[in-house]
Design an enzyme around this catalytic site. Structure first.
Site, PDB file in Angstrom:
ATOM      1  N   LYS A  70     -14.616   1.263  14.777  1.00  0.00           N
ATOM      2  CA  LYS A  70     -13.340   0.592  14.982  1.00  0.00           C
ATOM      3  C   LYS A  70     -12.909   0.682  16.444  1.00  0.00           C
ATOM      4  O   LYS A  70     -12.396  -0.286  17.024  1.00  0.00           O
ATOM      5  CB  LYS A  70     -12.279   1.218  14.075  1.00  0.00           C
ATOM      6  CG  LYS A  70     -10.962   0.461  14.013  1.00  0.00           C
ATOM      7  CD  LYS A  70     -10.058   1.056  12.930  1.00  0.00           C
ATOM      8  CE  LYS A  70      -8.785   0.240  12.769  1.00  0.00           C
ATOM      9  NZ  LYS A  70      -7.920   0.789  11.696  1.00  0.00           N
TER      10      LYS A  70
ATOM     11  N   ASP B 203      -4.735  -6.337   4.846  1.00  0.00           N
ATOM     12  CA  ASP B 203      -5.880  -7.129   5.311  1.00  0.00           C
ATOM     13  C   ASP B 203      -5.932  -8.492   4.635  1.00  0.00           C
ATOM     14  O   ASP B 203      -6.539  -9.434   5.163  1.00  0.00           O
ATOM     15  CB  ASP B 203      -7.188  -6.380   5.023  1.00  0.00           C
ATOM     16  CG  ASP B 203      -7.290  -5.094   5.837  1.00  0.00           C
ATOM     17  OD1 ASP B 203      -6.862  -5.101   6.999  1.00  0.00           O
ATOM     18  OD2 ASP B 203      -7.787  -4.095   5.285  1.00  0.00           O
TER      19      ASP B 203
ATOM     20  N   LYS C 160     -12.798  -3.057  18.329  1.00  0.00           N
ATOM     21  CA  LYS C 160     -11.443  -3.553  18.579  1.00  0.00           C
ATOM     22  C   LYS C 160     -10.961  -3.236  19.996  1.00  0.00           C
ATOM     23  O   LYS C 160      -9.790  -3.437  20.324  1.00  0.00           O
ATOM     24  CB  LYS C 160     -10.484  -3.004  17.523  1.00  0.00           C
ATOM     25  CG  LYS C 160     -10.945  -3.433  16.123  1.00  0.00           C
ATOM     26  CD  LYS C 160      -9.918  -3.248  15.054  1.00  0.00           C
ATOM     27  CE  LYS C 160     -10.480  -3.737  13.712  1.00  0.00           C
ATOM     28  NZ  LYS C 160      -9.522  -3.676  12.610  1.00  0.00           N
TER      29      LYS C 160
ATOM     30  N   LYS D  93       9.633 -17.126 -10.206  1.00  0.00           N
ATOM     31  CA  LYS D  93       8.852 -16.092 -10.868  1.00  0.00           C
ATOM     32  C   LYS D  93       7.808 -16.724 -11.781  1.00  0.00           C
ATOM     33  O   LYS D  93       8.112 -17.597 -12.591  1.00  0.00           O
ATOM     34  CB  LYS D  93       9.774 -15.192 -11.692  1.00  0.00           C
ATOM     35  CG  LYS D  93       9.025 -14.119 -12.465  1.00  0.00           C
ATOM     36  CD  LYS D  93       9.971 -13.308 -13.334  1.00  0.00           C
ATOM     37  CE  LYS D  93       9.203 -12.316 -14.197  1.00  0.00           C
ATOM     38  NZ  LYS D  93      10.100 -11.565 -15.098  1.00  0.00           N
TER      39      LYS D  93
ATOM     40  N   ASN E  16       0.846  -1.200   0.000  1.00  0.00           N
ATOM     41  CA  ASN E  16       0.000   0.000   0.000  1.00  0.00           C
ATOM     42  C   ASN E  16       0.875   1.242   0.000  1.00  0.00           C
ATOM     43  O   ASN E  16       2.107   1.148  -0.053  1.00  0.00           O
ATOM     44  CB  ASN E  16      -0.955  -0.024   1.205  1.00  0.00           C
ATOM     45  CG  ASN E  16      -0.211  -0.147   2.514  1.00  0.00           C
ATOM     46  OD1 ASN E  16       0.570   0.725   2.893  1.00  0.00           O
ATOM     47  ND2 ASN E  16      -0.440  -1.255   3.225  1.00  0.00           N
TER      48      ASN E  16
END
Length: 400
Positions: free
Chosen positions: A336, A278, A340, A288, A209
């Site tokens: 959240k 995630d 959590k 490869k 990311n």
């Protein structure tokens, strides 16, 4: 704040040595006890007699000059110092210190001291920018040396740029701040995660990311400055580890999970700023995967929700999470926080200008377990880190 403090000034051989004389005078006038060490090269620019007159102490020039047989001079000086300031610090003396050399009075004393050491670089701009010199800077920073940098400006060699020694007034200000440190996190163990993770597909491909780790690294640096023992668990970044911070480098979400769990029990405060994947590929390839006709579908599987697991396992730890959202910022952050079992959450809109990944600023909204919501203006990430810690510290104090 430096009145009565024992300061050793180490002067190495650069033209900026003349500024070291003014620095000595200002520290003495502020009430500090100052003793000066000089390299043989430094004595080509300013004489020891100058520093003796200004400091009212004999100047240390030679490791093998032992005027008092009951003491070893460089060990006695190393133990006497509250801080050591190397000013000017040439590329040569920086290289020696970075590599643990001990061939003169300055290097033997600094190797033997437990005092804080401040490095004040002074050199030609091209020397300053040389890769080898920059590597030495990073080595010393990792070894908990602190740097006092000067502004860009005209240099004695005629070049204009980085490498100008900080002014004596600025150095004295840093010393005042150092001896007047506010350390509300002193003795606390702070665990911080930062950066992205990389989830391997084959030897050349991975999912990741846009996180750079800048926010987490800024929090780690600020927590250390506030006195904490900081462990930083970092995914792959291009950032240098902050001074005094213990870093554990990881790559995947699984590696981050294992590192977090290994350090969680002894933590007082956990700030989970990493952007952990995630999902990861269900199948990975040893070699490869070659290009083939048609489409390629990769089946993904869930990674462990590290933050949720910590929320289930926490006992006395204060647990802080981040909510990087692109819509319904407050609602998603509140959800959240609750699901959590967090004590505090920092929410930011990643598509808002100045608030997303890669930048040097952030605009956050903080939400406490008690439901208090605070919106903060656009700040640098360093300022944002301080803001976060200032809000979290009272939570720790209530746990005492």
């Amino acid at each position: 704040m430096i009145k009565g403090k024992n300061i050793v000034l180490a002067v190495s051989g650069g033209i900026a040595a003349f500024k070291a004389a003014a620095l000595t005078s200002q520290m003495v006038q502020a009430g500090a006890n100052v003793k000066v060490m000089m390299t043989s090269s430094a004595q080509k620019f300013v004489t020891p007699l100058t520093f003796q007159a200004l400091s009212r102490h004999a100047v240390f020039e030679d490791t093998f000059n032992e005027p008092d047989p009951s003491k070893i001079a460089h060990i006695d000086l190393a133990d006497w110092a509250d801080v050591i300031v190397v000013a000017p610090a040439t590329a040569n003396i920086i290289s020696k210190l970075a590599h643990g050399m001990a061939d003169d009075m300055i290097t033997t004393t600094i190797l033997a001291t437990k005092a804080k050491v401040f490095i004040v670089p002074a050199m030609n701009v091209n020397m300053y920018q040389r890769a080898a010199v920059q590597r030495n800077f990073q080595t010393l920073k990792q070894d908990e040396f602190s740097f006092i940098e000067g502004d860009e400006g005209y240099l004695a060699c005629g070049w204009v740029g980085k490498g100008r020694m900080a002014e004596p007034e600025a150095i004295v200000d840093v010393l005042h701040t150092y001896f007047h440190k506010d350390e509300p996190l002193k003795g606390k163990n702070v665990l911080i995660t930062a950066g992205p993770t990389q989830e391997r597909i084959d030897p050349v491909r991975f999912f990741t990311n846009h996180s750079t780790g800048k926010m987490g690294y800024a929090i780690a640096e600020a927590a250390h400055e506030l006195g904490a023992n900081v462990t930083l668990i970092s995914g792959p970044t291009n950032l240098a580890c902050p001074n005094g911070v213990h870093i554990i480098n990881v790559t995947s979400a699984q590696e981050m999970l294992e590192a977090v769990l290994a350090n969680f029990e002894r933590a007082d405060l956990v700030i989970k700023s990493a952007a952990v994947a995630d999902y990861r590929p269900k199948e990975t390839f040893v070699h490869k995967r070659k290009k083939q006709p048609g489409q390629w579908s990769i089946e993904m599987e869930r990674t462990t929700d590290i933050l949720k697991m910590l929320g289930e396992r926490k006992t006395t730890q204060i647990l802080v999470g981040f909510a990087a959202e692109s819509e319904h910022l407050i609602d998603n952050a509140k959800k959240k926080l609750e699901t959590k079992n967090l004590d505090f959450i920092i929410a930011n809109n990643i598509i808002e200008e100045g608030s997303g990944f890669k930048g040097d600023t952030n605009k956050i909204t903080t939400i406490s377990k008690g439901g208090e919501i605070k919106e903060h203006p656009l700040l640098s990430k360093k300022e944002t880190a301080r803001t976060i810690l200032n809000e979290v510290i009272p939570l720790l104090e209530r746990m005492r």
